[in-house]
Design an enzyme around this catalytic site. Sequence first.
Site, PDB file in Angstrom:
ATOM      1  N   GLU A 212      55.120 -71.614 -88.188  1.00 51.40           N
ATOM      2  CA  GLU A 212      54.391 -72.378 -89.002  1.00 51.40           C
ATOM      3  C   GLU A 212      53.572 -71.479 -90.656  1.00 51.40           C
ATOM      4  O   GLU A 212      52.609 -70.928 -89.730  1.00 51.40           O
ATOM      5  CB  GLU A 212      52.796 -72.763 -87.726  1.00 51.40           C
ATOM      6  CG  GLU A 212      53.326 -73.307 -86.853  1.00 51.40           C
ATOM      7  CD  GLU A 212      52.658 -74.276 -86.878  1.00 51.40           C
ATOM      8  OE1 GLU A 212      52.480 -75.516 -88.021  1.00 51.40           O
ATOM      9  OE2 GLU A 212      54.074 -75.532 -86.289  1.00 51.40           O
ATOM     10  N   CYS A 246      44.291 -73.023 -93.065  1.00 48.26           N
ATOM     11  CA  CYS A 246      45.537 -72.896 -93.850  1.00 48.26           C
ATOM     12  C   CYS A 246      45.117 -74.547 -93.974  1.00 48.26           C
ATOM     13  O   CYS A 246      46.297 -75.100 -94.502  1.00 48.26           O
ATOM     14  CB  CYS A 246      46.746 -73.316 -92.327  1.00 48.26           C
ATOM     15  SG  CYS A 246      46.678 -73.591 -90.847  1.00 48.26           S
TER      16      CYS A 246
HETATM   17  P1  NAD Z   1      50.645 -62.878 -91.614  1.00 43.75           P
HETATM   18  O1  NAD Z   1      51.260 -63.586 -92.939  1.00 43.75           O
HETATM   19  O2  NAD Z   1      49.851 -61.703 -93.214  1.00 43.75           O
HETATM   20  O3  NAD Z   1      50.015 -62.732 -90.742  1.00 43.75           O
HETATM   21  C1  NAD Z   1      50.294 -62.895 -89.953  1.00 43.75           C
HETATM   22  C2  NAD Z   1      51.020 -62.527 -88.796  1.00 43.75           C
HETATM   23  O4  NAD Z   1      52.437 -61.737 -89.242  1.00 43.75           O
HETATM   24  C3  NAD Z   1      50.178 -61.006 -88.743  1.00 43.75           C
HETATM   25  O5  NAD Z   1      50.277 -61.049 -86.896  1.00 43.75           O
HETATM   26  C4  NAD Z   1      51.002 -59.719 -89.101  1.00 43.75           C
HETATM   27  O6  NAD Z   1      50.396 -58.593 -87.999  1.00 43.75           O
HETATM   28  C5  NAD Z   1      52.487 -60.160 -89.401  1.00 43.75           C
HETATM   29  N1  NAD Z   1      52.933 -59.832 -90.378  1.00 43.75           N
HETATM   30  C6  NAD Z   1      52.522 -59.800 -91.474  1.00 43.75           C
HETATM   31  N2  NAD Z   1      52.901 -58.724 -92.191  1.00 43.75           N
HETATM   32  C7  NAD Z   1      54.679 -59.313 -91.525  1.00 43.75           C
HETATM   33  C8  NAD Z   1      55.794 -58.259 -92.227  1.00 43.75           C
HETATM   34  N3  NAD Z   1      56.117 -57.870 -92.977  1.00 43.75           N
HETATM   35  N4  NAD Z   1      56.483 -58.729 -91.020  1.00 43.75           N
HETATM   36  C9  NAD Z   1      56.183 -58.362 -89.474  1.00 43.75           C
HETATM   37  N5  NAD Z   1      55.746 -59.170 -89.174  1.00 43.75           N
HETATM   38  C10 NAD Z   1      53.761 -59.314 -90.202  1.00 43.75           C
HETATM   39  O7  NAD Z   1      49.401 -63.703 -92.793  1.00 43.75           O
HETATM   40  P2  NAD Z   1      47.609 -64.265 -92.365  1.00 43.75           P
HETATM   41  O8  NAD Z   1      47.140 -63.370 -93.126  1.00 43.75           O
HETATM   42  O9  NAD Z   1      47.267 -63.459 -90.724  1.00 43.75           O
HETATM   43  O10 NAD Z   1      47.332 -65.185 -92.353  1.00 43.75           O
HETATM   44  C11 NAD Z   1      47.439 -66.051 -93.769  1.00 43.75           C
HETATM   45  C12 NAD Z   1      48.796 -67.802 -93.751  1.00 43.75           C
HETATM   46  O11 NAD Z   1      48.962 -68.354 -92.359  1.00 43.75           O
HETATM   47  C13 NAD Z   1      47.673 -68.651 -94.818  1.00 43.75           C
HETATM   48  O12 NAD Z   1      48.897 -68.508 -95.955  1.00 43.75           O
HETATM   49  C14 NAD Z   1      47.772 -69.626 -93.863  1.00 43.75           C
HETATM   50  O13 NAD Z   1      48.012 -70.757 -94.041  1.00 43.75           O
HETATM   51  C15 NAD Z   1      48.718 -69.182 -92.924  1.00 43.75           C
HETATM   52  N6  NAD Z   1      48.560 -70.220 -91.689  1.00 43.75           N
HETATM   53  C16 NAD Z   1      48.877 -71.531 -91.003  1.00 43.75           C
HETATM   54  C17 NAD Z   1      48.644 -71.636 -90.064  1.00 43.75           C
HETATM   55  C18 NAD Z   1      49.705 -72.713 -89.351  1.00 43.75           C
HETATM   56  O14 NAD Z   1      49.572 -73.401 -89.202  1.00 43.75           O
HETATM   57  N7  NAD Z   1      50.539 -73.767 -90.383  1.00 43.75           N
HETATM   58  C19 NAD Z   1      47.618 -71.629 -89.789  1.00 43.75           C
HETATM   59  C20 NAD Z   1      46.883 -70.428 -89.717  1.00 43.75           C
HETATM   60  C21 NAD Z   1      47.511 -69.590 -90.677  1.00 43.75           C
END
Ligand code: NAD
Length: 459
Positions: A212, A246
């Site tokens: 997602e 998002c």
């Molecule tokens: P992110 O991808 O930075 O982090 C999400 C999760 O991944 C966190 O739990 C984090 O600890 C983990 N993570 C981060 N880097 C990682 C790595 N290198 N290896 C493994 N795990 C890792 O996202 P964010 O900044 O928390 O959220 C924002 C993003 O999420 C935006 O792009 C937004 O559009 C998207 N989002 C999508 C939805 C949806 O339903 N499609 C909903 C909310 C947010």
Amino acid sequence: MITELSIADIIKRQRDFFQTGKTKDVDFRVAQLKVLKQAVFENKEVVIKALQADLRKPEFEAYALEVAALKEIDFTIKNIHNWVKPKKVSVPPEQLPASAKIYPEPLGVVLIISPWNYPFQLAISPLVGAIAAGNCAIIKPSEISSHTSAVIAEIIAKYFNADYITVVEGGVETSQKLLAEKFDHIFFTGGTAVGKIIMEAAAKHLTPVTLELGGKSPCIVDTDINLEHTAKRITWGKFINAGQTCIAPDYLLVNQKIKPDLLNAIEKCMKEFYGNNPESSPDYARLISQKHFQRVAKFLEDGNIKIGGEINQDECYIAPTVLDNVSPEASIMQEEIFGPILPVMEYSDIKEAISFINSKPKPLALYLFSNNKTLQQKVLQDTSSGGVCINDTIMQVGVSSLPFGGVGDSGMGSYHGKKSFDTFSHYKSVLQRNFLIDLNWRYAPYNLAKLNFVKKIIG
Ligand code: NAD
């Protein structure tokens, strides 16, 4: 600190629990969904406080868009008995007598990795599907929304046996340790770049993934609209959670004939919603962190500030802002904004808007404001996105019967309602025959009559 061993151990214990078969019992699943409902209900004040500490999230938004997980639980409890029923399907005549059925079965131990913007809802809502489908689950909430992460961990530990459902808190390193293990499904919500990392790690174990992700969700505004409703719906959808949604409308593509009226109407709404000084409004959230603040504040230089533009770095505050005269090459148009800045681009012919959208990665959501049915059909036909909402923003996410997910760069797979159950299930195909008769047409030695029979079946 969680060590590698303890993560492996947690997973092993969940696998053992899964093997007992308890989670396959539908009554058990319903009981656990009720426990989850009770856990959310009894702790909603604590959750709201944590969300305020992390994002200064207004209580209304915390209720409507995070504690709202309760609705998803109710919907699931109401429908689960239908979803778990094996589905009878037809059998071709040459195979008769026989019956064919599709049985949903749980996958096993699943991992849910969630982001910080709706940190409660986006951890709990997938969990509803995981429980309903009969899985064990490990949740890894975002370390960035640390207060909510701690609350999720506390609540889950209090209401659930860790051998069944547990939370592993931590940052990237913890996430990587989890990803090094084998799961039966990984449900990830987060950014597109991290989504690629998740998929790569999952591939090593052939683990299926739901991703997602995010992206730039366009919002087209035609001339044939109710101006007041359009302005309100765009303003609300863009600035809830200070734009960190998002499916927030990322940028406007507005028909040039209506642009001045639309921007005036949006300005009026912004004043109505947040007053003359949004910084003092209790109904306006903050950016999650200094790092995020700095990334978003830079975008203010990418056009003319038409409305807003004030910042307060100490408070991670950026006023709700409308940015005019934005070039398609500007940095704000190259990445997901994920903050309270609304760039405005204009078009004179809808074809220009459509081809602009199609020149970018497929978005998670696409918004169109227009009463014109032909135009609605054209936009639906000529663009591809995770979902579409016509004449509103964000509200599509609240319809449990609509699967929610992206396409292309905005993600793969979907959830909500029945689709959550499907996502965490394997659909097992079962053909059942009996011993009443055994026609010889398929067995050697083959002869002309048998060959002709096969030819007749195949056509
Ligand atoms: P992110 O991808 O930075 O982090 C999400 C999760 O991944 C966190 O739990 C984090 O600890 C983990 N993570 C981060 N880097 C990682 C790595 N290198 N290896 C493994 N795990 C890792 O996202 P964010 O900044 O928390 O959220 C924002 C993003 O999420 C935006 O792009 C937004 O559009 C998207 N989002 C999508 C939805 C949806 O339903 N499609 C909903 C909310 C947010």
